[in-house]
Design a protein around this motif. Structure first.
Motif, PDB file in Angstrom:
ATOM      1  N   ILE A  19       0.096  17.796  21.108  1.00 21.41           N
ATOM      2  CA  ILE A  19       1.335  18.886  21.599  1.00 21.41           C
ATOM      3  C   ILE A  19       1.106  19.335  22.744  1.00 21.41           C
ATOM      4  O   ILE A  19       0.167  19.976  23.510  1.00 21.41           O
ATOM      5  CB  ILE A  19       1.763  19.556  20.791  1.00 21.41           C
ATOM      6  CG1 ILE A  19       1.453  19.701  19.284  1.00 21.41           C
ATOM      7  CG2 ILE A  19       2.677  20.817  21.235  1.00 21.41           C
ATOM      8  CD1 ILE A  19       2.761  18.949  18.701  1.00 21.41           C
ATOM      9  N   ARG A  20       1.927  18.438  23.692  1.00 27.51           N
ATOM     10  CA  ARG A  20       2.561  19.346  24.911  1.00 27.51           C
ATOM     11  C   ARG A  20       1.679  20.018  25.549  1.00 27.51           C
ATOM     12  O   ARG A  20       0.904  20.464  26.752  1.00 27.51           O
ATOM     13  CB  ARG A  20       3.554  18.749  25.498  1.00 27.51           C
ATOM     14  CG  ARG A  20       3.405  16.712  25.752  1.00 27.51           C
ATOM     15  CD  ARG A  20       4.550  16.443  27.163  1.00 27.51           C
ATOM     16  NE  ARG A  20       5.882  17.301  26.636  1.00 27.51           N
ATOM     17  CZ  ARG A  20       7.052  16.214  25.390  1.00 27.51           C
ATOM     18  NH1 ARG A  20       6.472  15.345  24.801  1.00 27.51           N
ATOM     19  NH2 ARG A  20       7.883  16.793  25.235  1.00 27.51           N
ATOM     20  N   ILE A  25      -5.334  24.139  27.313  1.00 27.08           N
ATOM     21  CA  ILE A  25      -6.646  25.144  26.028  1.00 27.08           C
ATOM     22  C   ILE A  25      -7.340  23.760  25.549  1.00 27.08           C
ATOM     23  O   ILE A  25      -7.014  22.829  24.805  1.00 27.08           O
ATOM     24  CB  ILE A  25      -5.594  25.881  24.899  1.00 27.08           C
ATOM     25  CG1 ILE A  25      -3.947  25.821  25.008  1.00 27.08           C
ATOM     26  CG2 ILE A  25      -6.265  26.744  24.247  1.00 27.08           C
ATOM     27  CD1 ILE A  25      -3.176  26.619  24.639  1.00 27.08           C
ATOM     28  N   GLY A  26      -9.210  24.855  25.923  1.00 28.92           N
ATOM     29  CA  GLY A  26      -9.663  23.276  25.566  1.00 28.92           C
ATOM     30  C   GLY A  26      -9.969  24.030  23.622  1.00 28.92           C
ATOM     31  O   GLY A  26      -9.546  24.184  22.999  1.00 28.92           O
ATOM     32  N   LEU A  33      -5.954  28.784  17.929  1.00 26.39           N
ATOM     33  CA  LEU A  33      -4.295  29.182  17.485  1.00 26.39           C
ATOM     34  C   LEU A  33      -4.291  28.148  16.293  1.00 26.39           C
ATOM     35  O   LEU A  33      -2.745  28.414  15.036  1.00 26.39           O
ATOM     36  CB  LEU A  33      -3.962  27.521  18.010  1.00 26.39           C
ATOM     37  CG  LEU A  33      -2.869  27.636  19.052  1.00 26.39           C
ATOM     38  CD1 LEU A  33      -2.372  29.589  18.825  1.00 26.39           C
ATOM     39  CD2 LEU A  33      -2.317  27.229  19.594  1.00 26.39           C
ATOM     40  N   GLU A  34      -5.603  26.873  15.857  1.00 25.18           N
ATOM     41  CA  GLU A  34      -4.741  26.722  14.392  1.00 25.18           C
ATOM     42  C   GLU A  34      -5.093  27.252  12.748  1.00 25.18           C
ATOM     43  O   GLU A  34      -4.561  26.706  12.368  1.00 25.18           O
ATOM     44  CB  GLU A  34      -5.390  24.977  14.717  1.00 25.18           C
ATOM     45  CG  GLU A  34      -4.820  24.007  15.937  1.00 25.18           C
ATOM     46  CD  GLU A  34      -5.900  22.600  15.623  1.00 25.18           C
ATOM     47  OE1 GLU A  34      -6.849  22.755  15.319  1.00 25.18           O
ATOM     48  OE2 GLU A  34      -5.104  21.650  15.798  1.00 25.18           O
ATOM     49  N   THR A  35      -5.325  28.395  13.354  1.00 24.54           N
ATOM     50  CA  THR A  35      -5.952  29.251  12.100  1.00 24.54           C
ATOM     51  C   THR A  35      -4.543  30.021  11.907  1.00 24.54           C
ATOM     52  O   THR A  35      -4.152  30.453  10.487  1.00 24.54           O
ATOM     53  CB  THR A  35      -6.767  30.476  12.276  1.00 24.54           C
ATOM     54  OG1 THR A  35      -7.047  31.476  13.070  1.00 24.54           O
ATOM     55  CG2 THR A  35      -7.818  29.288  12.388  1.00 24.54           C
ATOM     56  N   LEU A  36      -3.658  30.451  12.803  1.00 26.76           N
ATOM     57  CA  LEU A  36      -2.576  31.182  12.848  1.00 26.76           C
ATOM     58  C   LEU A  36      -1.586  30.238  12.317  1.00 26.76           C
ATOM     59  O   LEU A  36      -0.443  31.190  11.244  1.00 26.76           O
ATOM     60  CB  LEU A  36      -1.780  30.856  14.262  1.00 26.76           C
ATOM     61  CG  LEU A  36      -2.482  31.635  15.105  1.00 26.76           C
ATOM     62  CD1 LEU A  36      -2.119  32.056  16.138  1.00 26.76           C
ATOM     63  CD2 LEU A  36      -2.784  33.603  14.178  1.00 26.76           C
ATOM     64  N   GLU A 128      -6.840  32.389  28.599  1.00 26.73           N
ATOM     65  CA  GLU A 128      -6.900  30.912  28.967  1.00 26.73           C
ATOM     66  C   GLU A 128      -5.265  30.444  28.258  1.00 26.73           C
ATOM     67  O   GLU A 128      -4.822  29.708  28.937  1.00 26.73           O
ATOM     68  CB  GLU A 128      -8.179  30.401  28.650  1.00 26.73           C
ATOM     69  CG  GLU A 128      -8.004  28.771  28.505  1.00 26.73           C
ATOM     70  CD  GLU A 128      -9.569  28.355  27.821  1.00 26.73           C
ATOM     71  OE1 GLU A 128      -9.166  26.683  27.588  1.00 26.73           O
ATOM     72  OE2 GLU A 128     -10.128  28.908  27.187  1.00 26.73           O
ATOM     73  N   ILE A 129      -4.968  30.874  27.045  1.00 22.82           N
ATOM     74  CA  ILE A 129      -4.106  30.112  26.568  1.00 22.82           C
ATOM     75  C   ILE A 129      -2.473  31.180  26.723  1.00 22.82           C
ATOM     76  O   ILE A 129      -2.044  29.992  27.039  1.00 22.82           O
ATOM     77  CB  ILE A 129      -4.056  30.951  24.495  1.00 22.82           C
ATOM     78  CG1 ILE A 129      -5.457  29.930  23.828  1.00 22.82           C
ATOM     79  CG2 ILE A 129      -3.535  30.596  23.895  1.00 22.82           C
ATOM     80  CD1 ILE A 129      -5.783  30.688  22.715  1.00 22.82           C
TER      81      ILE A 129
END
Length: 167
Positions: A19-20, A25-26, A33-36, A128-129
C-alpha cells in the motif's frame, strides 16, 4: 466478511507493504499497524463509503477497483478510480470527512480495513508512523485531485460538444 489474519506472508513481507501510503513505514511499525485491522472482501456494487457519511475506517485496497462517484446534476459521475496500493477515503486519514462522494466497488475488492480510532492512537504513540503518513497523505490527495480535475474538464468538454450538436 473479514478473512485471513494480517501479518507477514510466506516471503516475510507485510500485507500493508504493498500500500503506497504505508511504504515508508518499517516492518516493526507495520506489524503494529496490521494488528489494528482485518481483511474484508466486497462484492461488485458494494458501497465502501457512502456520500454524506463520516468514515470511521480507512480501506487499504489489496485487490480490485473502487470508483469515486460524485453528484452531476440529477445523476452521478465517476470522478476517479483507484485500485491495489491505494487507500480510501484519502481524506479520512487526514481527518477531513468526505461528504460529497460515494466510493463503490466496481469489481470484487479485497481491502484491509483499519478503524481510524485505533490508527489515531497508534499515530500518537509512533512518530515514525505519523511522519510517514503525513507525507504520503499529502501526495495521495494531490494525485487524486489532479485526476478529478482532469476528468471533470473532459466531462465538461463532452457536455459542451453534446449541447452544441443539439443547437
Amino acid at each position: 466478511a473479514p478473512v485471513a489474519a494480517p501479518g507477514p506472508n510466506a516471503e516475510g513481507d507485510h500485507l500493508l507493504k504493498a500500500i503506497r501510503l504505508f511504504r515508508g513505514i518499517g516492518d516493526q511499525k507495520l506489524a503494529a499497524l496490521e494488528t489494528l485491522g482485518h481483511r474484508q472482501v466486497f462484492s461488485l456494487g458494494d458501497v465502501l463509503v457512502a456520500r454524506g457519511a463520516r468514515p470511521d475506517c480507512a480501506y487499504a485496497i489489496l485487490q480490485g477497483s473502487v470508483a469515486c462517484r460524485i453528484p452531476a446534476g440529477t445523476d452521478e459521475t465517476e470522478a476517479a478510480r483507484i485500485g491495489p496500493g491505494s487507500t480510501l477515503p484519502p481524506l479520512a486519514l487526514a481527518r477531513v470527512p468526505l461528504t460529497e462522494a460515494t466510493w463503490i466497488a466496481v469489481t470484487q475488492v479485497e481491502a484491509f480495513v483499519i478503524p481510524l480510532k485505533g490508527l489515531d492512537e497508534l499515530v500518537k504513540r509512533e512518530p515514525e508512523i505519523r511522519a510517514s503518513l503525513q507525507e504520503a497523505v499529502l501526495t495521495e490527495v494531490v494525485e487524486l485531485y489532479l485526476g478529478v480535475i482532469g476528468r471533470t474538464g473532459s466531462a465538461l468538454a463532452e457536455t459542451q460538444r453534446q449541447w452544441e450538436r443539439r443547437r
